[in-house]
Design an enzyme around this catalytic site. Sequence first.
Site, short mmCIF file in Angstrom:
data_model
loop_
_atom_site.label_atom_id
_atom_site.label_comp_id
_atom_site.label_asym_id
_atom_site.label_seq_id
_atom_site.Cartn_x
_atom_site.Cartn_y
_atom_site.Cartn_z
N HIS A 168 0.88 -1.19 0.00
CA HIS A 168 0.00 0.00 0.00
C HIS A 168 0.91 1.23 0.00
O HIS A 168 1.68 1.43 -0.93
CB HIS A 168 -0.92 -0.10 1.23
N ASP A 192 2.55 5.87 -6.92
CA ASP A 192 3.73 5.84 -6.06
C ASP A 192 5.04 5.95 -6.82
O ASP A 192 6.03 6.44 -6.28
CB ASP A 192 3.73 4.54 -5.22
N HIS A 235 -1.91 -2.23 -9.96
CA HIS A 235 -2.92 -1.68 -9.05
C HIS A 235 -4.05 -2.69 -8.86
O HIS A 235 -4.39 -3.41 -9.79
CB HIS A 235 -3.49 -0.36 -9.60
C1 LIG Z 1 -0.98 -3.25 -5.99
C2 LIG Z 1 -0.94 -4.76 -6.14
C3 LIG Z 1 -0.88 -5.43 -4.75
C4 LIG Z 1 -2.19 -5.24 -6.86
O1 LIG Z 1 -2.08 -6.63 -6.95
P1 LIG Z 1 -3.14 -7.51 -7.74
O2 LIG Z 1 -4.51 -7.00 -7.52
O3 LIG Z 1 -2.85 -8.91 -7.40
O4 LIG Z 1 -2.74 -7.21 -9.22
P2 LIG Z 1 -3.15 -8.04 -10.50
O5 LIG Z 1 -4.18 -9.07 -10.15
O6 LIG Z 1 -3.46 -7.06 -11.54
O7 LIG Z 1 -1.81 -8.80 -10.89
C5 LIG Z 1 -1.74 -9.46 -12.11
C6 LIG Z 1 -0.41 -10.14 -12.23
O8 LIG Z 1 0.61 -9.15 -12.30
C7 LIG Z 1 1.54 -9.37 -11.27
N1 LIG Z 1 1.93 -8.08 -10.72
C8 LIG Z 1 1.10 -7.12 -10.30
N2 LIG Z 1 1.81 -6.07 -9.84
C9 LIG Z 1 3.11 -6.40 -10.02
C10 LIG Z 1 4.31 -5.71 -9.73
N3 LIG Z 1 4.31 -4.51 -9.18
N4 LIG Z 1 5.46 -6.33 -10.03
C11 LIG Z 1 5.48 -7.54 -10.58
N5 LIG Z 1 4.36 -8.24 -10.87
C12 LIG Z 1 3.19 -7.67 -10.59
C13 LIG Z 1 0.81 -10.18 -10.23
O9 LIG Z 1 1.72 -10.91 -9.43
C14 LIG Z 1 -0.06 -11.04 -11.09
O10 LIG Z 1 0.73 -12.08 -11.59
P3 LIG Z 1 0.13 -13.58 -11.74
O11 LIG Z 1 -1.12 -13.43 -12.57
O12 LIG Z 1 1.24 -14.32 -12.39
O13 LIG Z 1 -0.17 -14.03 -10.34
C15 LIG Z 1 0.27 -5.18 -6.97
O14 LIG Z 1 0.18 -4.60 -8.25
C16 LIG Z 1 1.56 -4.83 -6.32
O15 LIG Z 1 2.04 -5.54 -5.42
N6 LIG Z 1 2.22 -3.70 -6.74
C17 LIG Z 1 3.45 -3.27 -6.12
C18 LIG Z 1 3.15 -2.50 -4.85
C19 LIG Z 1 2.59 -1.11 -5.15
O16 LIG Z 1 3.09 -0.41 -6.00
N7 LIG Z 1 1.59 -0.77 -4.36
C20 LIG Z 1 0.94 0.53 -4.46
C21 LIG Z 1 -0.39 0.41 -5.13
S1 LIG Z 1 -1.04 2.01 -5.47
#
Ligand SMILES: CC(C)(COP(=O)(O)OP(=O)(O)OC[C@H]1O[C@@H](n2cnc3c(N)ncnc32)[C@H](O)[C@@H]1OP(=O)(O)O)[C@@H](O)C(=O)NCCC(=O)NCCS
Length: 373
Positions: free
Chosen positions: A220, A310, A259
């Site tokens: 987050h 971010d 996201h």
């Molecule tokens: C924000 C977050 C938790 C959302 O996760 P989520 O809802 O699971 O995202 P999705 O379902 O769209 O993910 C789809 C795929 O992309 C991958 N993915 C998503 N964000 C990623 C990232 N930042 N880096 C690498 N891979 C990522 C997921 O692991 C998933 O892979 P899979 O299908 O092989 O399991 C995730 O994008 C994340 O951890 N981002 C980094 C942290 C961040 O920047 N947080 C601030 C948010 S505003």
Amino acid sequence: MDEQKKTAGLRGFSAGETAICTVGNQAAGLRYYGYDIGCLAQYASFEEVSYLLLYGELPTTAQLNGYISRLKQGRGLPETLRLALEQIPATSHPMDVMRTACSLLGTLEPELDFAQQQQIAVRLLAIFPSIMCYWYCFSQTGKRIDCASQDDTIACHILHMLAGKPPNAMQQKAMDVSLILYAEHEFNASTFTARICASTLSDFYSSVCGAIGSLRGLLHGGANEASLQLFACCDTPEQAVARVMEKLQQQEKIMGFGHAVYKNADPRSAQIKHWAKLLSEQAANGHYFVMAEAIEQWMQQHKNLFANLDFYSALNYHFLGIPACLFTPLFVCSRITGWSAHIMEQRQHNVLIRPAADYIGIAQREFIPITQR
Ligand SMILES: CC(C)(COP(=O)(O)OP(=O)(O)OC[C@H]1O[C@@H](n2cnc3c(N)ncnc32)[C@H](O)[C@@H]1OP(=O)(O)O)[C@@H](O)C(=O)NCCC(=O)NCCS
């Protein structure tokens, strides 16, 4: 997709109603009380936007002036809090400092009646920057800074306290826009935490302490601090991209990308990128911006993932000379407005938030007395 996966993280499920904000899953895009985020970031000040979130309407000039004076009056630290901040170890994470200070303030200026809620929201908005900067400066240098400045804006107040001199117009606007973009985002994890706590009819400070705890996490608010680490030890765009590839190979997530709600783009990202670019032209580590663009492009092309708020916010803050450990506390200084709006909305139509869980454990077991186990 099995049932378990479908409900994981409650993605896509509506967990209640709100009149405060729409996000990317609505045709409207990101709006605060119906106002488009792009317009707010371009034409409004953070003071106007925070007023909108706390009172539901944009202020008139007279209302804004009165509100700004109340914010200025609310900047001072009570003596007990000031002394307590000096006792917190310099090695602490500043998010722990924010949570602790919020909790302590709740004992010094407790909410005795829900009728005080708006007043407390304004107080927290005014005092959080003072808490953050006072503790940071004292813990780093032993210097006791004056938090009761007469700066008209919160953006200027923060930058002034940290640098010891007033910011220029561009720096002030870049900070102001960042505070606007971070202010509110519907049922994100920290806001939902605040609403759950408020739904028990707990006090305002407890709800905010819970929200700070949720925001602290890497997935987050913690992502803005973590994403700056991508640039450390890299001098060229090629090196930065290689670092990202290495992280992905090790199954690490790239902070500042993806996201939970937005699937194609984060509407706040272009806004903050614009200011990060302008600041980079005058900043010491301006080449970070070129590296950031290379990472952004590579992530889009190879992973179909976009930069969220971010990613460029981290650069924006870095170019403003803000230490990385304060990036997430700055998020608190802004998001207190959204949290407050949601706590008040929750209280207005309160129903205790208490979802059910699908039980997946052992059905029934025979109890064995301790002497026979
Ligand atoms: C924000 C977050 C938790 C959302 O996760 P989520 O809802 O699971 O995202 P999705 O379902 O769209 O993910 C789809 C795929 O992309 C991958 N993915 C998503 N964000 C990623 C990232 N930042 N880096 C690498 N891979 C990522 C997921 O692991 C998933 O892979 P899979 O299908 O092989 O399991 C995730 O994008 C994340 O951890 N981002 C980094 C942290 C961040 O920047 N947080 C601030 C948010 S505003």
